[in-house]
Motif scaffolding. Sequence first.
Motif, PDB file in Angstrom:
ATOM      1  N   ASP A 210      16.433  30.544  10.662  1.00 46.56           N
ATOM      2  CA  ASP A 210      15.611  29.335  10.523  1.00 46.56           C
ATOM      3  C   ASP A 210      14.350  29.609   9.714  1.00 46.56           C
ATOM      4  OD1 ASP A 210      17.419  27.850  11.979  1.00 46.56           O
ATOM      5  OD2 ASP A 210      16.302  27.986  13.862  1.00 46.56           O
ATOM      6  N   TYR A 211      13.692  30.731   9.983  1.00 43.72           N
ATOM      7  CA  TYR A 211      12.472  31.083   9.260  1.00 43.72           C
ATOM      8  C   TYR A 211      12.775  31.317   7.775  1.00 43.72           C
ATOM      9  CZ  TYR A 211       8.327  33.601   7.759  1.00 43.72           C
ATOM     10  OH  TYR A 211       7.206  34.003   7.071  1.00 43.72           O
ATOM     11  N   LEU A 212      13.827  32.085   7.487  1.00 42.52           N
ATOM     12  CA  LEU A 212      14.192  32.347   6.094  1.00 42.52           C
ATOM     13  C   LEU A 212      14.555  31.056   5.359  1.00 42.52           C
ATOM     14  CD1 LEU A 212      16.313  35.587   6.402  1.00 42.52           C
ATOM     15  CD2 LEU A 212      14.230  35.311   5.065  1.00 42.52           C
ATOM     16  N   THR A 213      15.289  30.186   6.025  1.00 39.61           N
ATOM     17  CA  THR A 213      15.676  28.915   5.411  1.00 39.61           C
ATOM     18  C   THR A 213      14.441  28.098   5.069  1.00 39.61           C
ATOM     19  OG1 THR A 213      17.769  28.915   6.603  1.00 39.61           O
ATOM     20  CG2 THR A 213      17.013  26.798   5.746  1.00 39.61           C
ATOM     21  N   GLN A 214      13.492  28.040   5.978  1.00 40.01           N
ATOM     22  CA  GLN A 214      12.243  27.301   5.739  1.00 40.01           C
ATOM     23  C   GLN A 214      11.449  27.958   4.606  1.00 40.01           C
ATOM     24  OE1 GLN A 214       9.677  27.226   9.137  1.00 40.01           O
ATOM     25  NE2 GLN A 214       8.170  25.928   8.155  1.00 40.01           N
ATOM     26  N   LEU A 215      11.442  29.265   4.561  1.00 39.92           N
ATOM     27  CA  LEU A 215      10.674  29.992   3.554  1.00 39.92           C
ATOM     28  C   LEU A 215      11.190  29.752   2.136  1.00 39.92           C
ATOM     29  CD1 LEU A 215       8.412  32.116   3.109  1.00 39.92           C
ATOM     30  CD2 LEU A 215      10.183  33.855   3.339  1.00 39.92           C
ATOM     31  N   VAL A 216      12.497  29.677   1.967  1.00 41.46           N
ATOM     32  CA  VAL A 216      13.060  29.574   0.617  1.00 41.46           C
ATOM     33  C   VAL A 216      13.417  28.145   0.192  1.00 41.46           C
ATOM     34  CG1 VAL A 216      13.908  31.940   0.643  1.00 41.46           C
ATOM     35  CG2 VAL A 216      15.435  30.082   1.347  1.00 41.46           C
ATOM     36  N   ASN A 217      13.295  27.188   1.091  1.00 38.93           N
ATOM     37  CA  ASN A 217      13.560  25.781   0.762  1.00 38.93           C
ATOM     38  C   ASN A 217      12.250  25.013   0.812  1.00 38.93           C
ATOM     39  OD1 ASN A 217      16.584  25.515   0.478  1.00 38.93           O
ATOM     40  ND2 ASN A 217      16.422  26.581   2.427  1.00 38.93           N
ATOM     41  N   ILE A 218      11.477  25.166  -0.226  1.00 37.01           N
ATOM     42  CA  ILE A 218      10.137  24.602  -0.311  1.00 37.01           C
ATOM     43  C   ILE A 218      10.204  23.095  -0.572  1.00 37.01           C
ATOM     44  CG2 ILE A 218       7.983  24.691  -1.638  1.00 37.01           C
ATOM     45  CD1 ILE A 218       8.621  27.153   0.161  1.00 37.01           C
ATOM     46  N   VAL A 219       9.341  22.353   0.112  1.00 35.55           N
ATOM     47  CA  VAL A 219       9.203  20.918  -0.118  1.00 35.55           C
ATOM     48  C   VAL A 219       8.075  20.734  -1.129  1.00 35.55           C
ATOM     49  CG1 VAL A 219       8.707  18.687   0.928  1.00 35.55           C
ATOM     50  CG2 VAL A 219       9.970  20.423   2.230  1.00 35.55           C
ATOM     51  N   PRO A 220       8.411  20.278  -2.350  1.00 37.61           N
ATOM     52  CA  PRO A 220       7.364  20.092  -3.363  1.00 37.61           C
ATOM     53  C   PRO A 220       6.247  19.182  -2.866  1.00 37.61           C
ATOM     54  CG  PRO A 220       9.538  19.866  -4.346  1.00 37.61           C
ATOM     55  CD  PRO A 220       9.734  19.919  -2.857  1.00 37.61           C
ATOM     56  N   GLY A 221       5.026  19.588  -3.124  1.00 33.94           N
ATOM     57  CA  GLY A 221       3.869  18.818  -2.695  1.00 33.94           C
ATOM     58  C   GLY A 221       3.390  19.155  -1.296  1.00 33.94           C
ATOM     59  N   GLU A 222       4.225  19.849  -0.517  1.00 34.89           N
ATOM     60  CA  GLU A 222       3.843  20.225   0.847  1.00 34.89           C
ATOM     61  C   GLU A 222       3.637  21.724   1.013  1.00 34.89           C
ATOM     62  OE1 GLU A 222       6.356  18.748   3.927  1.00 34.89           O
ATOM     63  OE2 GLU A 222       6.386  16.711   3.109  1.00 34.89           O
ATOM     64  N   SER A 223       4.379  22.524   0.253  1.00 33.77           N
ATOM     65  CA  SER A 223       4.270  23.973   0.388  1.00 33.77           C
ATOM     66  C   SER A 223       4.549  24.630  -0.965  1.00 33.77           C
ATOM     67  CB  SER A 223       5.236  24.488   1.449  1.00 33.77           C
ATOM     68  OG  SER A 223       6.545  24.040   1.188  1.00 33.77           O
ATOM     69  N   PHE A 224       4.252  25.927  -1.021  1.00 31.21           N
ATOM     70  CA  PHE A 224       4.358  26.675  -2.260  1.00 31.21           C
ATOM     71  C   PHE A 224       4.675  28.123  -1.926  1.00 31.21           C
ATOM     72  CE2 PHE A 224       2.351  29.271  -5.561  1.00 31.21           C
ATOM     73  CZ  PHE A 224       2.922  28.712  -6.705  1.00 31.21           C
ATOM     74  N   ALA A 225       5.630  28.704  -2.615  1.00 34.69           N
ATOM     75  CA  ALA A 225       5.944  30.121  -2.418  1.00 34.69           C
ATOM     76  C   ALA A 225       6.455  30.702  -3.727  1.00 34.69           C
ATOM     77  CB  ALA A 225       7.002  30.289  -1.332  1.00 34.69           C
ATOM     78  N   VAL A 226       6.091  31.936  -3.987  1.00 37.58           N
ATOM     79  CA  VAL A 226       6.565  32.643  -5.178  1.00 37.58           C
ATOM     80  C   VAL A 226       7.169  33.971  -4.743  1.00 37.58           C
ATOM     81  CG1 VAL A 226       4.899  31.599  -6.759  1.00 37.58           C
ATOM     82  CG2 VAL A 226       4.338  33.748  -5.630  1.00 37.58           C
ATOM     83  N   VAL A 227       7.996  34.524  -5.593  1.00 37.68           N
ATOM     84  CA  VAL A 227       8.517  35.875  -5.395  1.00 37.68           C
ATOM     85  C   VAL A 227       8.025  36.730  -6.548  1.00 37.68           C
ATOM     86  CG1 VAL A 227      10.540  35.258  -4.025  1.00 37.68           C
ATOM     87  CG2 VAL A 227      10.713  35.273  -6.496  1.00 37.68           C
ATOM     88  N   ALA A 228       7.867  37.998  -6.293  1.00 36.83           N
ATOM     89  CA  ALA A 228       7.405  38.939  -7.313  1.00 36.83           C
ATOM     90  C   ALA A 228       8.387  40.082  -7.394  1.00 36.83           C
ATOM     91  CB  ALA A 228       6.011  39.460  -6.962  1.00 36.83           C
ATOM     92  N   ALA A 229       8.663  40.512  -8.616  1.00 40.78           N
ATOM     93  CA  ALA A 229       9.558  41.653  -8.819  1.00 40.78           C
ATOM     94  C   ALA A 229       9.038  42.475  -9.970  1.00 40.78           C
ATOM     95  CB  ALA A 229      10.968  41.176  -9.114  1.00 40.78           C
TER      96      ALA A 229
END
Length: 87
Positions: free
Chosen positions: A68-87
């Motif tokens: 559940d946490y991973l699903t929430q983390l990678v399925n961002i709702v535009p305008g409500e949350s923001f997440a990036v990945v770095a490599a």
Amino acid sequence: MNAFSRTFQRASRRPERTEVLRLPDGRELWLRPVHPADAAPIAGAFELLGDDEVRRRYLHPVKALGLDYLTQLVNIVPGESFAVVAA
């Protein structure tokens, strides 16, 4: 293969909407929006963390990242949350 070909092939592997930052030591860091396909690599990277690193990030012991946490983390709702990945 000439230098132009190598440069073109490398650039074509870069995901869309990726920002590239050059670190002081010369390495490149790629930043891009998180995608649902990132869930498995994020879970795998979490397993590499030591107990102390996990406590510092989450402020309590966490043994694994739940689905559940991973699903929430990678399925961002535009305008409500923001997440990036770095490599």
